[in-house]
Design a protein around this motif. Sequence first.
Motif, short mmCIF file in Angstrom:
data_model
loop_
_atom_site.label_atom_id
_atom_site.label_comp_id
_atom_site.label_asym_id
_atom_site.label_seq_id
_atom_site.Cartn_x
_atom_site.Cartn_y
_atom_site.Cartn_z
N TYR A 95 1.36 -7.83 -1.77
CA TYR A 95 0.08 -8.53 -0.92
C TYR A 95 0.60 -9.95 -0.87
O TYR A 95 0.47 -10.42 0.28
CB TYR A 95 -1.18 -8.24 -1.81
CG TYR A 95 -2.32 -9.16 -0.96
CD1 TYR A 95 -3.06 -9.09 -0.07
CD2 TYR A 95 -2.73 -10.32 -2.24
CE1 TYR A 95 -3.93 -9.85 0.59
CE2 TYR A 95 -3.90 -11.19 -1.75
CZ TYR A 95 -4.31 -10.75 -0.22
OH TYR A 95 -5.37 -11.85 0.00
N PRO A 117 1.95 -4.00 -6.31
CA PRO A 117 1.22 -4.13 -5.31
C PRO A 117 0.68 -5.53 -5.02
O PRO A 117 0.44 -5.87 -3.80
CB PRO A 117 -0.23 -3.19 -5.82
CG PRO A 117 0.23 -2.18 -6.93
CD PRO A 117 1.31 -3.07 -7.65
N MET A 169 -6.57 -7.66 4.17
CA MET A 169 -5.28 -7.95 4.91
C MET A 169 -5.66 -7.96 6.57
O MET A 169 -4.78 -8.61 7.16
CB MET A 169 -4.30 -6.88 4.36
CG MET A 169 -3.86 -7.13 2.81
SD MET A 169 -2.71 -5.98 2.29
CE MET A 169 -1.21 -6.69 2.99
N VAL A 200 -3.02 -1.29 -0.54
CA VAL A 200 -2.24 -2.32 0.01
C VAL A 200 -1.20 -1.78 0.85
O VAL A 200 -0.97 -2.58 1.99
CB VAL A 200 -1.51 -3.18 -1.40
CG1 VAL A 200 -0.62 -2.35 -2.01
CG2 VAL A 200 -1.20 -4.48 -1.01
N MET A 205 -8.50 -3.69 -0.01
CA MET A 205 -7.19 -4.45 0.50
C MET A 205 -7.20 -4.25 1.94
O MET A 205 -6.51 -5.21 2.68
CB MET A 205 -6.20 -3.63 -0.31
CG MET A 205 -6.05 -4.15 -1.72
SD MET A 205 -6.36 -5.44 -2.07
CE MET A 205 -5.13 -6.49 -1.62
N THR A 225 -4.87 -2.84 -6.36
CA THR A 225 -4.53 -4.22 -6.21
C THR A 225 -5.70 -5.11 -6.30
O THR A 225 -5.85 -6.09 -6.99
CB THR A 225 -4.25 -4.55 -4.57
OG1 THR A 225 -3.29 -3.58 -4.43
CG2 THR A 225 -3.22 -5.93 -4.71
N GLY A 261 -3.25 -1.65 4.14
CA GLY A 261 -3.58 -3.03 4.53
C GLY A 261 -2.26 -3.63 5.25
O GLY A 261 -2.46 -4.03 6.31
#
Lengths: 258, 421, 460
Positions: free
Chosen positions: B378, B374, C389, C282, C385, B347, C285
């Motif tokens: 997010y 991805p 996040m 991700v 990531m 990502t 995250g």
Amino acid sequence: MKMSESQKVKIKARNVTVHYGEARALHGIDLDLNANEVTALIGPSGCGKSTFLRCINRMNDVIDGCRVGGTVSIDEQNIYSDAVDVVELRARVGMVFQKPNPFPKSIYDNVAYGPRIHGMAPSRSELDHIVETSLKRAGLWDEVKDRLSASGTSLSGGQQQRLCIARAIAVNPDIVLMDEPCSALDPIATAVIEELMEELRRDYTIVIVTHSMQQAARISQRTAYFHLGDLVEHGQTQAIFTNPENQQTEAYISGKIG
Amino acid sequence: MTDYSDPDFRAARLKKRYQAEKRFRAYGMAAIITAGLILVFLLGSIIYSSLPAFSHHQVRLDINISEDYVVADAPEEGNYLGLVRAALRDHFPQVTGRRDKRALYKILSIGASDAVEDRVKNDPRLIGTQISLYVPLSDDIDLMLKGLIDRNLPESDRIVSDRDLAFVDKLAEENRIERKFAFALFTNGDSREPEMAGIKGALAGSLWTLLVTLIVSFPLGVLAAIYLEEVAPKNRFTALIEVNINNLAAVPSIVYGLLGLAVFINFFHLPRSAPLVGGLVLALMTLPRIIIPTRAAFAAIPPSIREAALGVGASRTQVIMHHVLPLAMPGILTGTIIGLAQAAGETAPLLMIGMMAFIVDVPTEVTAKATVLPAQIYMWANNPERAFVARTSAGIVVLLTLLLVVNAAAIYFRRRFEKRW
Amino acid sequence: MSISFLFLCLLGLGAFSFLFGRRRIRGLTAMTGVKQHSRDVYHGSFVVICAVLLPLIILLAWSGLSPLLIDAMLEDFLRRQSPDLSIGEMGVLIAKVKAYFVGSLPEAFADELIRNGADYFAALVDYSTTARSFVVLLLSLCGAALGLRLLAPRFTARPAVERVFEIVMIVASAIAILTTIGIVLSLIFETLRFFDTVPVMEFLFGLSWSPQIAIREDQVGGSGSFGAIPLFAGTMMITFIAMLVAVPIGLMSAVYLSEYANPKLRGIAKPGIEILAGIPTVVYGFFAALMVAPFLRDSGAEIGLTLSSESALAAGLVMGIMIIPFISSLSDDVINAVPQTLRDGAAALGATQSETICQVVLPAALPGIVSAILLAMSRAIGETMIVVMAAGVAANLTANPFESVTTVTVQIVMLLVGDQEFDSAKTLAAFALGLVLFFITLLLNVLALYVVNRFKEQYD
């Protein structure tokens, strides 16, 4: 060489069988080994001599899927009984391997390792003493006394093997097992170690596996010939080499098979 | 004084040593169990929270497709929203006030009209008739029906008002509400409305991006590996390349994003947010991850094979093409698949080059604006609306499933074709 | 024709060239009866190279360079229309023209100038794409024709093809070097520009980080503060927490799996840990931000602790989970590389298994394990990531893991995501951070390599 009746039996193997999974490596071995003698185990590759050697200090326990049957007694005590602790047993039965395998530690720590784990030396000076005597008995002291903190792996092959012998005798065993200890060494280093064995015989019972007929003849008092997992013949070395009873033995020592 | 010859001392010491042994074993077992529990909890919690996104409550409306809203000549210009709202109003004749009406409309999803539109466009003969059709409810109503919003809370504490509740209850009494599989998740692009948001656009974006990555990195990686392992003289230049490749494999992925931003976008003025640029960035990142296993596959082939081929008079190229490459192929493919799977989950570098745009349409070109799966996850994760949590988890479940399939394929390849020497 | 379609055309032409070339050489040989120098395949491949190589290079170069040229021409065009725009305003205008061109700028926001610009831009793009298709396809056909003409039974196709093959391979290998050079140059170039406005010392040792102020006024770099120490501290803290989680679990599970576990447990646990390694960041995250952080905050509140919902602890814990498979698989490799004879040696002296492991196996594997930990640290520092996040955005110089901290990677993302001019100190700062990140991770990787090479025992 004289064989005296008074000689004490140290190790008594009765009907020892070993299986690796389905495969049977030893088929019922009966063998008595005397104290303060060098016994040589000979035979072609895969005959089970190393397997038998490893039965004496239960090193076969380490291997997955390996089962040992029968009894091996040391001083009349079956080492495969539940009463015997394998860790203590191995302190009594030292072992030297085919390839020198010093730990990647200093020379001092290599020798001190056994005494340390068994708590043999409560003080530093006693430990120093053990290390020194062990190295002296292994005939290595003069070569390494100035560099005890150097890595054990920095020594030459022959020195490494003597270091491994010093390491084995540092725990003061009764028996020393040697699994082709000279096969990775040159002739000069081999000669040094063979001399050493003659010395060590006074205090220890020595069992050696070897591929070299000459070595067996030179250093051992008794010889046992293994073939395909069977003990074919066993007796005084001189007798075996000059007048073997069994045809197979004769063929092997005269170089026809093996 | 304690002494080694004292059996009590030895027994006590042995006991202590065995206790230490037991403790050590327990630490090891604990580590494995912890790791296992973490994995189970991670996957379990994500799968659990994704479940609501795979279904959606829909309401069956009897829709009168009157010509007031749609004319047969131009079905694409019809007022489908009005159509659906009228149908809803018909169910609630008592609702008259402007504000009440607006509240009533709100129980339907914005996407409700799309369902009607699709149906009518497919079959314009329906115009002028009445059809019975399931249309999606709004996300809040859906959450309430799934029990994720507690309807017993005081009205001030929940999103769904008492008035909405009354509407929904009436529809439910008439057996008009049904929970259906949420096809929208797979057939729609992104949307601001959670119930309409789907992963189709992001999946297409991922495919385009990975296609570029594959086309660029696979040939280059294999060629470089052949050169370094089979052809190149062992000199300083090749040693430099080798060190370089190993270092590149460990460079953080975000640095590749910076490279892409500086070189592809700011220097070459290639379009932002495009699969072309994303694919190139991922290709540079994947290149060392293809070269390293490919070289390992070459190195695993015993020299005797090459010598045998050279011995019968093959040229070096022929040795490579006829013997080395085919024998190394399973290893190369496995390495490539694993490298691409990593790229597919990446990502950070794509955020740098803007591949997190809000894309409703499915990209059809490598230069079109796009996002990847991805990045879609997010973006959804950043969305405050509650229904997006389930959406995000569902996106993750899809992504993980795809990666699992791809990695399983790689493992299968290795097992099936690998030769041991 | 779009670039992907053109690419497909070239592939098709290549395939045809191969078939034609092979047919032609077979025909020629049959006609003349001369023995061929090279085999059919090489003749076919030779024609393919003639037909594809040059057009492919031109296609790539054209596609890479034409946007550059078109943008320059567009700027020139707009400059002529309204000569007194500042550089910044011109940038905005160009962006608007392009947005109008792709249809993302509503009609209402477009003035005469933008519409004209978009028309001009459209014409240029159209012209460029048409010309590109024409040139590439023509060259390809000519190349194929030339290649076919050159074919003859005694033509030395094999050396020619092999030579081209080798050059292509060298170019492919050089890409690795080019990538490194590209990374270093682009980072250094932008970083130097950043240091024009912000002193190096202030960046490296400043205690306050608030880049947002810089863009509010027109005074680029004048008022934003770019002291990166809080970011370094935050990165260190999260990395440290991650290592606290990952090293014991990863190492102990590697030890257990390689020394104790029976094949059945190994068969389950190893793929399980590999699954952890295959999960995209991700996902971690999301797990950190929406599952772990709220859980920690709530359970902290239970026992009277105040945890930020973006606490360093949550990000660090989850990053640790991500690193576990990394440590465990690398440790597994080095533990397995310790020869069995050492274990036998220790066992023969009467060492218990744990004594053998702790006193012989692990010390022997130590260089490898240290190197694995260094590599894992480099991973954690560069990981983006999870922290984007789950960690905070505000730079916060604190040693309390319950508070929110920010990291280098978070700031890079925050500074660069979204539309912004490229020349502000704010965006350039991202490249300076990137350079720091690149060097720190490079240093750790080199160190890891050094540790292994320097201290590794050689077992034969």
